[in-house]
Design a protein around this motif. Structure first.
Motif, PDB file in Angstrom:
ATOM      1  N   TYR A 194       0.845  -1.196   0.000  1.00  0.00           N
ATOM      2  CA  TYR A 194       0.000   0.000   0.000  1.00  0.00           C
ATOM      3  C   TYR A 194       0.881   1.247   0.000  1.00  0.00           C
ATOM      4  O   TYR A 194       2.109   1.170   0.070  1.00  0.00           O
ATOM      5  N   GLY A 195       0.226   2.420  -0.087  1.00  0.00           N
ATOM      6  CA  GLY A 195       0.929   3.693   0.009  1.00  0.00           C
ATOM      7  C   GLY A 195       1.432   4.205  -1.327  1.00  0.00           C
ATOM      8  O   GLY A 195       1.221   3.593  -2.380  1.00  0.00           O
TER       9      GLY A 195
ATOM     10  N   ASN B  87      -5.976  -2.014   3.293  1.00  0.00           N
ATOM     11  CA  ASN B  87      -6.376  -1.009   2.316  1.00  0.00           C
ATOM     12  C   ASN B  87      -5.148  -0.544   1.529  1.00  0.00           C
ATOM     13  O   ASN B  87      -4.131  -0.168   2.119  1.00  0.00           O
TER      14      ASN B  87
ATOM     15  N   SER C 215      -4.480   3.443   2.520  1.00  0.00           N
ATOM     16  CA  SER C 215      -4.121   3.816   3.889  1.00  0.00           C
ATOM     17  C   SER C 215      -3.350   2.737   4.633  1.00  0.00           C
ATOM     18  O   SER C 215      -2.684   3.029   5.635  1.00  0.00           O
TER      19      SER C 215
ATOM     20  N   LYS D  11      -3.312  -0.586  11.901  1.00  0.00           N
ATOM     21  CA  LYS D  11      -2.544  -1.196  10.822  1.00  0.00           C
ATOM     22  C   LYS D  11      -1.935  -2.531  11.218  1.00  0.00           C
ATOM     23  O   LYS D  11      -1.349  -3.212  10.374  1.00  0.00           O
TER      24      LYS D  11
END
Length: 318
Positions: free
Chosen positions: A174-175, A193, A196, A214
């Motif tokens: 992610y990111g 996700n 995020s 997280k």
């Protein structure tokens, strides 16, 4: 009778003038594409009037009888053709339009003349492609579609990768640029996700030993740190209490005649010399340590020492 006379010879002179639109010795040549019309060229040289522009669109030269060279168009052929996709096909010498084909323009351009650069997050041939998720909504390259590298070495918005930022993050990442790894989500490390990095809102949310949202940090480590904070605070409180007791003891030693009894401070009644002498002094043992008298534990009608004061007094002398 006339005797002197001169002979008179009559001759016919013809003057020929070229009709409008022709020129040359015998007017056998036609004028070029003068911008003011084909009937205004010089009847001798055929040159068009020296104006700006001089020739009609698609022609050039003093007589305006030469077609525009490839890649040019317009009056006097002063305009440059746009970025037509087929370089072998010149644009229309009159209006500059590129051949009506698909694609019509080279990558990065659009319009009938192919001279309009792509904008509004478009790129490619005829600007028919849409830019990817470039970081902070910056424009992509109109020719290649690649997103620029911004301050902080970021290219894509969170959740996307590759140079064009079209490809979504693969499961488990992610990111920005998909460079971050998902945490230890309870449903698996590939389900966070992609933007995020948050794990799905379930119960439980994280695998054992990790903390939401997280699920990246070990909860045992957090608990250990919290315990250390509590232990440190308790030690600080104890230190303050010890310092307070020491201060109280020092104050009592400096003024031993004032004792606190029943919540109020009273003065010990004045003793007569006989009474003072009746209380034996502290004795010293063989080790040089003062030992309080046992009489401090006694109480009569005239003199009564508070036991708590005596205990503190004995502790100080020790």
């Amino acid at each position: 009778m006339i005797t002197n006379f001169f002979p008179l010879t009559l001759c016919e002179v013809q003057i020929f003038v070229c009709i409008p639109g022709t020129y040359g010795p015998d007017c056998e040549k036609r004028c070029g594409k003068c911008v003011e019309g084909p009937s205004v060229c010089n009847t001798t040289s055929g040159h068009c009037p020296q104006r700006t522009p001089r020739c009609m669109a698609g022609y050039s030269g003093p007589r305006c009888d030469k077609n525009c060279n490839p890649g040019t168009y317009g009056s006097d052929c002063e305009m440059k053709c746009g970025h037509c996709f087929e370089w072998g096909s010149v644009c229309d010498v009159t209006v500059g339009h590129c051949p009506d084909r698909i694609p019509r323009c080279m990558s990065g351009y659009s319009g009938v003349t192919c001279d309009t650069e792509c904008k509004n997050n478009t790129w490619g041939k005829d600007c028919l492609q849409t830019c990817g998720k470039c970081y902070n909504k910056t424009e992509c390259d109109a020719v290649t579609g690649e997103c620029p590298v911004t301050t902080g070495n970021s290219t894509c918005d969170p959740g996307y990768s590759e140079r064009d930022c079209i490809k979504e993050c693969t499961p488990g990442t992610y990111g920005p640029g998909c460079e971050m790894r998902c945490g230890n989500c309870a449903e698996g490390p590939t389900l966070c996700n992609t933007i995020s990095g948050l794990c799905p809102l379930r119960t439980p949310r994280c695998m054992p030993g990790y903390s939401p949202p997280k699920c990246e940090s070990d909860s045992s480590v957090s608990s250990l740190d919290y315990s250390r904070v509590i232990a440190g605070s308790a030690a600080g409180i104890c230190l303050v209490l010890i310092i307070g007791v020491i201060i109280i003891v020092i104050m009592i030693r400096r003024n031993p005649r004032n004792v606190q009894t029943g919540g109020a401070v009273v003065s010990e009644p004045n003793s007569t010399p006989a009474q003072k002498s009746s209380i034996p002094a502290e004795s010293t043992n063989t080790n040089g340590i003062h030992e309080p008298s046992s009489l401090y534990n006694t109480c009569d009608a005239n003199s009564c020492e508070d036991h708590s004061y005596m205990a503190i007094h004995e502790y100080v002398n020790l």
